[in-house]
Design a protein around this motif. Structure first.
Motif, PDB file in Angstrom:
ATOM      1  N   CYS A  26       3.238   9.668  -6.814  1.00 49.48           N
ATOM      2  CA  CYS A  26       3.420   8.375  -7.009  1.00 49.48           C
ATOM      3  C   CYS A  26       3.516   8.034  -8.445  1.00 49.48           C
ATOM      4  O   CYS A  26       3.032   8.435  -9.458  1.00 49.48           O
ATOM      5  CB  CYS A  26       1.994   7.897  -6.664  1.00 49.48           C
ATOM      6  N   GLY A  28       2.972   5.312  -9.850  1.00 45.07           N
ATOM      7  CA  GLY A  28       1.953   4.437 -10.699  1.00 45.07           C
ATOM      8  C   GLY A  28       0.899   5.363 -11.057  1.00 45.07           C
ATOM      9  O   GLY A  28       0.764   5.299 -12.320  1.00 45.07           O
ATOM     10  N   CYS A  29       0.176   5.932 -10.135  1.00 43.72           N
ATOM     11  CA  CYS A  29      -1.034   6.983 -10.687  1.00 43.72           C
ATOM     12  C   CYS A  29      -0.749   8.343 -10.918  1.00 43.72           C
ATOM     13  O   CYS A  29      -1.557   8.964 -11.153  1.00 43.72           O
ATOM     14  CB  CYS A  29      -1.996   6.497  -9.602  1.00 43.72           C
ATOM     15  N   LEU A  41       5.587   4.344  -4.629  1.00 43.74           N
ATOM     16  CA  LEU A  41       4.144   3.964  -5.048  1.00 43.74           C
ATOM     17  C   LEU A  41       3.411   4.229  -3.845  1.00 43.74           C
ATOM     18  O   LEU A  41       3.589   3.936  -2.769  1.00 43.74           O
ATOM     19  CB  LEU A  41       4.137   2.748  -5.542  1.00 43.74           C
ATOM     20  N   ARG A  44      -2.618   3.383  -2.315  1.00 46.31           N
ATOM     21  CA  ARG A  44      -3.729   2.805  -3.212  1.00 46.31           C
ATOM     22  C   ARG A  44      -3.320   1.965  -4.256  1.00 46.31           C
ATOM     23  O   ARG A  44      -3.965   0.999  -4.768  1.00 46.31           O
ATOM     24  CB  ARG A  44      -4.653   4.126  -3.946  1.00 46.31           C
ATOM     25  N   CYS A  45      -2.029   2.453  -4.838  1.00 45.93           N
ATOM     26  CA  CYS A  45      -1.327   1.604  -5.935  1.00 45.93           C
ATOM     27  C   CYS A  45      -1.141   0.101  -5.258  1.00 45.93           C
ATOM     28  O   CYS A  45      -1.108  -0.799  -5.942  1.00 45.93           O
ATOM     29  CB  CYS A  45      -0.368   2.031  -6.666  1.00 45.93           C
ATOM     30  N   TRP A  46      -0.422   0.114  -4.191  1.00 38.54           N
ATOM     31  CA  TRP A  46      -0.074  -1.036  -3.581  1.00 38.54           C
ATOM     32  C   TRP A  46      -1.167  -2.019  -3.120  1.00 38.54           C
ATOM     33  O   TRP A  46      -1.289  -3.158  -3.110  1.00 38.54           O
ATOM     34  CB  TRP A  46       0.517  -0.734  -2.123  1.00 38.54           C
ATOM     35  N   GLY A  48      -3.370  -2.653  -5.100  1.00 38.87           N
ATOM     36  CA  GLY A  48      -3.672  -3.351  -6.363  1.00 38.87           C
ATOM     37  C   GLY A  48      -3.085  -4.700  -6.374  1.00 38.87           C
ATOM     38  O   GLY A  48      -3.371  -5.843  -7.198  1.00 38.87           O
ATOM     39  N   GLY A  88      -5.751  -3.908  -9.606  1.00 37.37           N
ATOM     40  CA  GLY A  88      -5.453  -2.456  -9.469  1.00 37.37           C
ATOM     41  C   GLY A  88      -5.439  -1.663 -10.561  1.00 37.37           C
ATOM     42  O   GLY A  88      -5.538  -1.910 -11.578  1.00 37.37           O
ATOM     43  N   ARG A  89      -5.664  -0.324 -10.556  1.00 38.45           N
ATOM     44  CA  ARG A  89      -5.672   0.429 -11.448  1.00 38.45           C
ATOM     45  C   ARG A  89      -4.528   1.667 -11.166  1.00 38.45           C
ATOM     46  O   ARG A  89      -4.699   2.471 -10.290  1.00 38.45           O
ATOM     47  CB  ARG A  89      -6.987   1.452 -11.483  1.00 38.45           C
ATOM     48  N   LEU A  92      -1.152  -3.376 -11.167  1.00 45.52           N
ATOM     49  CA  LEU A  92       0.066  -3.328 -10.542  1.00 45.52           C
ATOM     50  C   LEU A  92       1.081  -4.354 -10.779  1.00 45.52           C
ATOM     51  O   LEU A  92       2.141  -4.023 -10.918  1.00 45.52           O
ATOM     52  CB  LEU A  92      -0.188  -3.502  -9.076  1.00 45.52           C
TER      53      LEU A  92
END
Ligand SMILES: [Zn+2]
Ligand SMILES: [Zn+2]
Length: 242
Positions: A26, A28-29, A41, A44-46, A48, A88-89, A92
């Protein structure tokens, strides 16, 4: 395999394997992509994309209690956003919006797809016209799109009301990026011009933008529209920075 061939092929294979494992991560994370992943992504990121707190003010979209005045200036009757910019973390909105503006077309399509399905505030349904905070013409031209306009067109289609670009930014204008908060607030009123052929007299106008931070730009636009005779201004953005 002769020695020179091995020298060429092995690093290439290593590079390909590395690329493949990177493609499964991902952006993002940096975790592994799951079945809900979209545009690089993970699900879990979405997730956010979180709505604003329920007890927010209906004008400034912040939580400040009904007995207190809005902490930021507002020139509209209703103001809201679909999501919290820092939800989000990792946050986002703060990842997506600059990325989209830098050319992440996949993120743009995925975000707009979610905007098409998101719950719209009730006050968007009975407006007369939908317009946007205008982008600088050069910036819009170089990017090939404007996120605020994308959002305005989606809302217009969903509530079946016309979209019209009422405001324009002059070709030469002072850039706000890098200016301090106090300087932004002191920007001259003449940062926009009104498209003269558009009639706004007495109309209820929904003003749309991508990110609502201090609200200074929204305020300027609302003031221009009111001066031009608009009856009522309402505001909707993709994100609200709390
Ligand atoms: Zn992720
Ligand atoms: Zn308020």
């Amino acid at each position: 395999m002769s020695p020179p061939e091995r020298l060429i092929k092995l690093p290439l294979l290593g590079a390909l394997l590395h690329l493949r494992s990177e493609a499964l991560r991902c952006r993002g994370c940096l975790g592994l992509l799951d079945e809900n992943a979209e545009a690089g992504l993970c699900g879990r990121c979405w997730s956010g994309l979180v709505p604003l707190p329920l007890d927010r003010c209906e004008r400034c979209a912040l939580v400040h209690g009904s007995d207190r005045e809005c902490p930021e200036p507002v020139a509209w009757t209703h103001g809201d956003a679909l999501w919290d910019y820092h939800g989000g973390r990792p946050a986002l909105g703060a990842l997506l919006v600059p990325g989209i503006k830098a050319g992440e077309w996949g993120w743009r399509a995925a975000l707009l797809g979610r905007a098409e399905a998101a719950r719209l505030p009730a006050f968007t349904s009975d407006v007369d016209l939908i317009t946007t905070v205008p982008a600088h013409p050069w910036r819009r031209w170089s990017r090939g799109f404007d996120l605020a306009e994308d959002m305005a067109r989606i809302v217009a289609k969903r509530v079946r009301k016309p979209y019209a670009p009422l405001l324009r930014k002059p070709m030469i204008s002072q850039r706000q990026t890098g200016l301090s908060e106090s300087k932004r607030r002191r920007l001259p009123q003449k940062a926009f011009t009104l498209n003269a052929d558009r009639k706004v007299d007495g109309k209820t106008i929904l003003l749309v933008d991508d990110v609502w931070t201090t609200g200074t730009t929204l305020l300027r636009c609302a003031q221009w529209l009111t001066k031009a005779g608009a009856g009522e201004i309402r505001v909707l953005t993709l994100f609200r920075a709390l």
